[in-house]
Motif scaffolding. Structure first.
Motif, short mmCIF file in Angstrom:
data_model
loop_
_atom_site.label_atom_id
_atom_site.label_comp_id
_atom_site.label_asym_id
_atom_site.label_seq_id
_atom_site.Cartn_x
_atom_site.Cartn_y
_atom_site.Cartn_z
N SER A 182 4.19 -11.05 3.04
CA SER A 182 5.58 -10.69 3.34
C SER A 182 5.81 -10.54 4.83
CB SER A 182 5.95 -9.40 2.62
OG SER A 182 5.00 -8.37 2.90
N SER A 183 4.73 -10.32 5.61
CA SER A 183 4.85 -10.14 7.05
C SER A 183 3.53 -10.50 7.71
CB SER A 183 5.22 -8.69 7.38
OG SER A 183 5.09 -8.43 8.77
N SER A 184 3.60 -11.24 8.82
CA SER A 184 2.37 -11.64 9.52
C SER A 184 1.76 -10.50 10.33
CB SER A 184 2.67 -12.82 10.44
OG SER A 184 3.68 -12.48 11.37
N SER A 185 2.47 -9.39 10.44
CA SER A 185 1.97 -8.26 11.24
C SER A 185 1.12 -7.28 10.43
CB SER A 185 3.14 -7.51 11.88
OG SER A 185 3.98 -6.95 10.88
N GLU A 186 1.03 -7.49 9.12
CA GLU A 186 0.26 -6.60 8.25
C GLU A 186 -1.01 -7.29 7.76
OE1 GLU A 186 1.09 -3.48 7.80
OE2 GLU A 186 2.96 -3.68 8.93
N ASP A 413 12.33 7.69 -11.15
CA ASP A 413 13.76 7.89 -10.90
C ASP A 413 14.12 7.76 -9.43
OD1 ASP A 413 12.55 10.20 -10.04
OD2 ASP A 413 13.59 11.54 -11.43
N GLN A 414 13.10 7.72 -8.55
CA GLN A 414 13.34 7.49 -7.13
C GLN A 414 13.12 6.03 -6.74
OE1 GLN A 414 11.39 10.42 -4.49
NE2 GLN A 414 10.96 11.64 -6.33
N GLY A 415 12.78 5.21 -7.72
CA GLY A 415 12.56 3.80 -7.45
C GLY A 415 11.17 3.47 -6.95
N PRO A 461 9.77 -5.86 -2.68
CA PRO A 461 11.16 -5.56 -2.29
C PRO A 461 11.91 -4.68 -3.28
CG PRO A 461 10.95 -7.84 -3.04
CD PRO A 461 9.56 -7.29 -2.94
N GLU A 462 11.38 -4.52 -4.49
CA GLU A 462 12.05 -3.67 -5.47
C GLU A 462 11.56 -2.23 -5.41
OE1 GLU A 462 11.82 -5.46 -9.34
OE2 GLU A 462 13.28 -7.02 -8.83
N ALA A 463 10.54 -1.96 -4.59
CA ALA A 463 10.04 -0.59 -4.43
C ALA A 463 10.90 0.12 -3.38
CB ALA A 463 8.57 -0.60 -4.01
N SER A 464 11.53 1.20 -3.76
CA SER A 464 12.46 1.90 -2.87
C SER A 464 11.78 2.47 -1.63
CB SER A 464 13.16 3.03 -3.63
OG SER A 464 12.21 4.00 -4.07
N ASN A 465 10.48 2.76 -1.72
CA ASN A 465 9.76 3.42 -0.62
C ASN A 465 8.95 2.45 0.22
OD1 ASN A 465 7.93 2.79 -2.60
ND2 ASN A 465 6.84 4.74 -2.56
N GLY A 466 9.12 1.15 0.01
CA GLY A 466 8.39 0.17 0.80
C GLY A 466 6.97 -0.05 0.37
N ARG A 473 -2.53 1.80 -3.18
CA ARG A 473 -1.88 2.37 -2.01
C ARG A 473 -0.49 2.93 -2.34
NH1 ARG A 473 -3.14 1.01 3.73
NH2 ARG A 473 -3.58 3.22 3.47
N TRP A 474 -0.15 2.99 -3.61
CA TRP A 474 1.16 3.51 -3.98
C TRP A 474 1.25 5.01 -3.69
CZ3 TRP A 474 1.86 1.02 -9.50
CH2 TRP A 474 2.09 -0.36 -9.34
N GLU A 475 2.38 5.43 -3.23
CA GLU A 475 2.63 6.84 -2.94
C GLU A 475 2.40 7.70 -4.17
OE1 GLU A 475 6.45 9.63 -1.62
OE2 GLU A 475 6.57 7.44 -1.42
#
Length: 591
Positions: A182-186, A413-415, A461-466, A473-475
């Protein structure tokens, strides 16, 4: 008059064919998907994203059909079973027949002129390019196939699609490579790291490990502490297997990843110095790792079955605590750290030697080298594209990794993504039985195509917290309390997980994602290459089992001599040129 009547007859026949629906690729329009209708197209002649969704309903077959999926990555052959097969049937009314890569499979299918409906290549060079040149792969831009039925891919994987066109001999689009970033910086999560039996390391008083070679003494002490496995068998420092050997012995060359070396032809590419090192270089990384495993053997710390056992047999030994060190997380902590072991205060956890620079891969927006394609002879091009497109959506990606939505995972419920109780159980033990109408164990139903679309560490992109797609690594998971032995590791390292541990201590080397793709080799070089590969693999195993240092050195010298006789230097010269190209592309990516 005769000529006029003949022309009139041909005209009437043409009108009749057009009225029947103009089925493509020989399909019968009364029973097969009929392709894109004029009504689904927008004013520009293409299809809008909304129109593509409407089209999907039109191509779902009324009667269940079977699609042949020829995948060079599969470890399984036959009908896709279990939960993934059920999800695909529910969504597309399709069964998937998995055809894996056996000896001569590619040549046989090429000769038949039909590779399959969905075709997945293990790399984007030799055989992939042969298939294009033989006209056996479908152009995704023909008849607006990608635009109408691959809208998500078209919108979100542009760089990966561009790369595919650049490496195609005719400049056409035939698919995209796996693990799109999704990003070349990660960078991706670490999966190369030394996992050791942490409970035994704790009992030994956390001795310092400065180099790879220091693990030998450490493992010897661990075996003395725990000489028998869960099943009562003898324990070892390390257990290996030969199933995945390629140009070199896989476990030997992969050990170089602990020091920032990435496999690259007949040798290793140092991602820190951007230099190529041939495998047989004296005092080089491959021979250093080879010596490491021989030292383990000489001390009685290497499983003697390593050269002959299968991957499954090796995994079973790590699962039951018969070996204490491995360089891959899924072969060690991934199978050993079940609830039973953790409750008993036992675990495999990562410990880096002080001189290590563990390799990880930068996210590659261009995609990797394992290519998703569609066979040119399929009767269901729209359906194949729609399935690959769905596998590339957030839902399809999450399902491929974790199972059915609402059953093994969901969003709170917070996505934020989270694993259900069943999902947690399946990640700890793949033999967990599925529920909610899904049959078999989780392992039974895993996606047997065995290829990815998005990188697991790409942002969802569907994860509200990025959050990324990587559940480790999920919160919602990192915030949970852990078992006592896992907390001991956290206390010792001062980190919540392996990524934080390796990053903050500087134990990290990043392989930059580029559009590099290995070109095809000449027939002459391929012949030499195969002979050299067999020589290096055969003699590497002999060296691992050398009884003493003198025998080890003698075997290595013989390996070098025979490899040179077969044309090793020509192989090295080819790879040196590829290294220059890779370095150039890496430097472009840094700008």
């Amino acid at each position: 008059m005769k000529n006029f009547l003949a022309v009139l007859l041909l005209f009437c026949m043409a009108l009749s064919v057009m009225a029947c629906g103009g089925a493509k690729n020989g399909q019968d329009s009364t029973t097969e998907p009929s392709g894109t209708s004029e009504a689904s197209k927008d004013d520009t002649g293409g299809s809008s994203e909304e129109g593509a969704k409407d089209n999907l309903a039109d191509i779902i077959p009324k009667d269940t059909i079977t699609l042949d999926v020829y995948t060079q990555l599969a470890n399984y052959s036959g009908e896709q079973i279990g939960w993934f097969g059920q999800v695909i049937k529910e969504k597309f009314n399709v069964k998937l027949n998995i055809i894996n890569e056996g000896e001569g499979t590619f040549a046989t299918r090429m000769e038949s002129g039909n590779l399959g409906d969905i075709v997945v290549f293990g790399n984007d060079s030799d055989e992939y390019l042969q298939a294009i040149n033989a006209g056996l792969l479908l152009d995704w831009e023909e008849d607006n196939l990608l635009q109408d039925y691959g809208a998500y891919i078209k919108e979100n994987m542009q760089k990966a699609l561009e790369k595919n066109k650049k490496i195609s001999p005719d400049g056409k689009l035939y698919g995209f490579g796996h693990n799109v970033g999704s990003s070349s910086s990660e960078h991706e999560a670490f999966f190369y790291r030394p996992d050791i039996r942490w409970d035994l390391y704790k009992k030994l008083g956390y001795p310092e490990v400065n180099t790879l070679e220091d693990f030998v003494d450490l493992l010897e002490k661990m075996v003395q502490l725990e000489p028998t496995s869960d099943t009562g068998g003898k324990t070892y420092g390390v257990s290996l297997f030969p199933d995945w050997d390629g140009n070199m012995v896989m476990m030997v060359k992969a050990t170089g990843a602990l020091y920032g070396y990435d496999e690259f032809g007949f040798g290793l590419y140092n991602v820190n110095t951007q230099t190529y090192e041939d495998a047989l270089k004296k005092d080089g990384m491959y021979l250093r790792a080879l010596k490491f495993y021989n030292q383990l053997y000489q001390r009685g710390l290497l499983d003697p079955d390593s050269m002959t056992q299968t991957y499954d047999e090796m995994i079973e030994k790590y699962k039951t605590g018969a070996a204490f060190f491995n360089i891959f997380d899924w072969m060690a902590s991934g199978v050993y750290n079940n609830d039973d072991h953790l409750d008993k205060g036992k675990a495999m956890m990562p410990l880096a030697a002080n001189d290590q620079k563990n390799l990880c891969y930068g996210l590659n927006i261009n995609g990797g080298n394992r290519v998703w394609t569609i066979g040119a002879k399929t009767n269901y091009p729209e359906l194949c594209m729609a399935i690959i497109n769905w596998l590339s959506t957030p839902e399809g990606t999450m399902v491929s990794f974790y199972g059915p939505k609402g059953v093994t995972w969901d969003y709170d419920d917070q996505g934020r993504p989270y694993l259900t109780e069943l999902g947690e159980a399946t990640q700890k033990d793949g033999e967990t039985q599925m529920t909610n109408g899904y049959s078999g164990t989780f392992n039974d139903g895993t996606n047997k195509i065995n290829n990815t679309t998005w990188s697991k560490d790409a942002v969802n992109p569907e994860a509200s917290n990025g959050d990324t797609y990587n559940s480790n690594r999920w919160e919602t998971r990192l915030s949970r309390p852990v078992k006592e032995i896992e907390q001991d590791w956290r206390n010792f390292t001062g980190a919540l997980d392996v990524n934080e541990y390796l990053e903050k201590n500087g134990y990290i080397s990043i392989s930059i994602g580029t559009s590099y793709s290995e070109p095809p080799k000449s027939d002459e070089l391929t012949f030499k290459w195969n002979q050299v590969a067999e020589t290096i693999k055969t003699y590497s195993w002999k060296a691992i089992y050398a009884k003493n240092d003198d025998e080890f050195e003698s075997i290595v010298e013989e390996m070098i001599q025979k490899a040179n006789d077969y044309g090793y230097q020509q192989c090295v010269e080819f790879q040196q040129e590829q290294a220059r190209i890779r370095t150039s592309l890496e430097n472009e990516s840094k700008q």
